[in-house]
Design a protein around this motif. Structure first.
Motif, PDB file in Angstrom:
ATOM      1  N   GLN A 133      47.128  28.668  35.867  1.00  0.00           N
ATOM      2  CA  GLN A 133      47.636  29.903  36.472  1.00  0.00           C
ATOM      3  C   GLN A 133      48.345  29.623  37.786  1.00  0.00           C
ATOM      4  N   ALA A 134      47.843  28.700  38.586  1.00  0.00           N
ATOM      5  CA  ALA A 134      48.513  28.353  39.838  1.00  0.00           C
ATOM      6  C   ALA A 134      49.922  27.851  39.546  1.00  0.00           C
ATOM      7  N   GLU A 135      50.041  27.009  38.532  1.00  0.00           N
ATOM      8  CA  GLU A 135      51.361  26.499  38.153  1.00  0.00           C
ATOM      9  C   GLU A 135      52.242  27.622  37.615  1.00  0.00           C
ATOM     10  N   GLU A 136      51.682  28.457  36.747  1.00  0.00           N
ATOM     11  CA  GLU A 136      52.440  29.558  36.149  1.00  0.00           C
ATOM     12  C   GLU A 136      52.954  30.529  37.208  1.00  0.00           C
ATOM     13  N   TYR A 137      52.121  30.833  38.199  1.00  0.00           N
ATOM     14  CA  TYR A 137      52.504  31.810  39.225  1.00  0.00           C
ATOM     15  C   TYR A 137      53.240  31.180  40.400  1.00  0.00           C
ATOM     16  N   GLY A 138      53.334  29.852  40.420  1.00  0.00           N
ATOM     17  CA  GLY A 138      54.097  29.170  41.449  1.00  0.00           C
ATOM     18  C   GLY A 138      53.456  29.180  42.824  1.00  0.00           C
ATOM     19  N   HIS A 139      52.145  29.164  42.864  1.00  0.00           N
ATOM     20  CA  HIS A 139      51.475  29.041  44.163  1.00  0.00           C
ATOM     21  C   HIS A 139      50.414  27.941  44.109  1.00  0.00           C
ATOM     22  N   SER A 140      49.771  27.702  45.223  1.00  0.00           N
ATOM     23  CA  SER A 140      48.840  26.583  45.331  1.00  0.00           C
ATOM     24  C   SER A 140      47.551  26.826  44.545  1.00  0.00           C
ATOM     25  N   VAL A 141      46.912  25.722  44.213  1.00  0.00           N
ATOM     26  CA  VAL A 141      45.599  25.783  43.569  1.00  0.00           C
ATOM     27  C   VAL A 141      44.609  26.468  44.495  1.00  0.00           C
ATOM     28  N   GLU A 142      44.712  26.208  45.800  1.00  0.00           N
ATOM     29  CA  GLU A 142      43.817  26.848  46.772  1.00  0.00           C
ATOM     30  C   GLU A 142      43.973  28.361  46.745  1.00  0.00           C
ATOM     31  N   ARG A 143      45.208  28.817  46.646  1.00  0.00           N
ATOM     32  CA  ARG A 143      45.476  30.264  46.563  1.00  0.00           C
ATOM     33  C   ARG A 143      44.841  30.847  45.292  1.00  0.00           C
ATOM     34  N   GLU A 144      45.012  30.165  44.179  1.00  0.00           N
ATOM     35  CA  GLU A 144      44.494  30.686  42.912  1.00  0.00           C
ATOM     36  C   GLU A 144      42.969  30.727  42.902  1.00  0.00           C
ATOM     37  N   ILE A 145      42.347  29.641  43.326  1.00  0.00           N
ATOM     38  CA  ILE A 145      40.882  29.622  43.353  1.00  0.00           C
ATOM     39  C   ILE A 145      40.361  30.631  44.373  1.00  0.00           C
ATOM     40  N   GLY A 146      41.040  30.742  45.514  1.00  0.00           N
ATOM     41  CA  GLY A 146      40.663  31.762  46.502  1.00  0.00           C
ATOM     42  C   GLY A 146      40.779  33.161  45.933  1.00  0.00           C
ATOM     43  N   PHE A 147      41.878  33.422  45.217  1.00  0.00           N
ATOM     44  CA  PHE A 147      42.075  34.727  44.591  1.00  0.00           C
ATOM     45  C   PHE A 147      40.948  35.021  43.604  1.00  0.00           C
ATOM     46  N   LEU A 148      40.650  34.066  42.726  1.00  0.00           N
ATOM     47  CA  LEU A 148      39.616  34.279  41.718  1.00  0.00           C
ATOM     48  C   LEU A 148      38.248  34.492  42.365  1.00  0.00           C
ATOM     49  N   PHE A 149      37.964  33.749  43.418  1.00  0.00           N
ATOM     50  CA  PHE A 149      36.682  33.889  44.109  1.00  0.00           C
ATOM     51  C   PHE A 149      36.557  35.270  44.762  1.00  0.00           C
ATOM     52  N   VAL A 150      37.580  35.681  45.493  1.00  0.00           N
ATOM     53  CA  VAL A 150      37.547  36.995  46.150  1.00  0.00           C
ATOM     54  C   VAL A 150      37.496  38.101  45.098  1.00  0.00           C
ATOM     55  N   HIS A 151      38.250  37.936  44.031  1.00  0.00           N
ATOM     56  CA  HIS A 151      38.238  38.910  42.952  1.00  0.00           C
ATOM     57  C   HIS A 151      36.822  39.034  42.374  1.00  0.00           C
ATOM     58  N   GLY A 152      36.204  37.896  42.121  1.00  0.00           N
ATOM     59  CA  GLY A 152      34.835  37.895  41.610  1.00  0.00           C
ATOM     60  C   GLY A 152      33.865  38.535  42.585  1.00  0.00           C
ATOM     61  N   PHE A 153      34.035  38.272  43.870  1.00  0.00           N
ATOM     62  CA  PHE A 153      33.166  38.867  44.887  1.00  0.00           C
ATOM     63  C   PHE A 153      33.282  40.389  44.882  1.00  0.00           C
ATOM     64  N   PHE A 154      34.495  40.896  44.819  1.00  0.00           N
ATOM     65  CA  PHE A 154      34.665  42.351  44.802  1.00  0.00           C
ATOM     66  C   PHE A 154      34.014  42.969  43.567  1.00  0.00           C
ATOM     67  N   HIS A 155      34.045  42.264  42.443  1.00  0.00           N
ATOM     68  CA  HIS A 155      33.314  42.752  41.272  1.00  0.00           C
ATOM     69  C   HIS A 155      31.810  42.779  41.561  1.00  0.00           C
ATOM     70  N   LEU A 156      31.299  41.751  42.212  1.00  0.00           N
ATOM     71  CA  LEU A 156      29.862  41.693  42.504  1.00  0.00           C
ATOM     72  C   LEU A 156      29.383  42.886  43.317  1.00  0.00           C
ATOM     73  N   ILE A 157      30.248  43.386  44.186  1.00  0.00           N
ATOM     74  CA  ILE A 157      29.817  44.488  45.052  1.00  0.00           C
ATOM     75  C   ILE A 157      30.250  45.850  44.521  1.00  0.00           C
ATOM     76  N   GLY A 158      30.697  45.874  43.262  1.00  0.00           N
ATOM     77  CA  GLY A 158      30.895  47.152  42.602  1.00  0.00           C
ATOM     78  C   GLY A 158      32.317  47.606  42.343  1.00  0.00           C
ATOM     79  N   TYR A 159      33.309  46.838  42.761  1.00  0.00           N
ATOM     80  CA  TYR A 159      34.692  47.224  42.496  1.00  0.00           C
ATOM     81  C   TYR A 159      35.076  46.827  41.082  1.00  0.00           C
ATOM     82  N   ASP A 160      36.016  47.562  40.529  1.00  0.00           N
ATOM     83  CA  ASP A 160      36.533  47.262  39.212  1.00  0.00           C
ATOM     84  C   ASP A 160      37.974  47.745  39.136  1.00  0.00           C
ATOM     85  N   HIS A 161      38.616  47.525  38.036  1.00  0.00           N
ATOM     86  CA  HIS A 161      40.008  47.938  37.872  1.00  0.00           C
ATOM     87  C   HIS A 161      40.195  48.529  36.485  1.00  0.00           C
ATOM     88  N   GLU A 162      39.350  49.492  36.183  1.00  0.00           N
ATOM     89  CA  GLU A 162      39.390  50.170  34.887  1.00  0.00           C
ATOM     90  C   GLU A 162      40.574  51.122  34.744  1.00  0.00           C
TER      91      GLU A 162
END
Length: 185
Positions: A133-162
């Protein structure tokens, strides 16, 4: 001062998890928690391969395919079940750690084992999918893993995107945290 803890384990091959990457993820945890008014909690993070995340996705969601991130919230839902959040079609503590502990993924603080912290949940990230995904979206691996981690954290505390409104709110909050950390596209 916030008391947050990030425990992590690397269960896959293909990307060494550096002390700098873990430090960045801890910073993201602090920023996201502060933004949401969370002063304490524990998050467990696992880096896995596509095969492992596919098996979890199949077991818990009935979808026999890999995904990029799964979140297992430890807060009980109304029906007594644990909420499991995921994303597969999207891009992307007193946080103190000894350098020695960083090497093996153990983030226990010698003065406090953190056992009294509220377990917020588990985040599981597929490294092969994150790399692609980092390659596909043209950004760094750090950005992608950071995005996925923060996204996962927001799910943990009750956010969703239904729905569109919830998605806009959740992704806006994520981007605020990532921008603050300098992880822009």
């Amino acid at each position: 001062m916030a008391k947050l803890r990030l425990d992590w384990v690397n269960e896959q091959e293909g990307l060494d998890i550096s002390a700098a990457m873990i430090g960045q993820l801890k910073e993201l945890l602090e920023m996201a928690a502060e933004q949401e008014g969370i002063s304490e909690g524990e998050v467990s993070l696992s880096f896995v391969d596509d095969e492992t995340i596919q098996e979890l996705n199949k077991q818990y969601r009935g979808l026999d395919k890999p995904t990029d991130v799964l979140s297992f919230a430890m807060q009980e839902m109304f029906d007594g079940e644990l909420e499991i959040n995921y994303d597969g079609d999207y891009e992307e503590e007193e946080v103190e750690i000894d350098a020695e502990d960083e090497e093996d993924g153990d983030s226990d603080d010698a003065d406090d084992d953190g056992s009294d912290l509220l377990a917020l949940g588990d985040i599981i990230i597929s490294i092969p999918t994150a790399l692609a995904q980092a390659e596909e979206y043209g950004h760094s691996v750090e950005r992608e893993i950071g995005f996925l981690f923060v996204h996962g954290f927001f799910h943990l505390i009750g956010y969703d995107h239904e729905n569109e409104e919830a998605e806009k709110e959740m992704f806006g909050k994520q981007e605020t945290v990532l921008a603050k950390a300098g992880l822009t596209r």
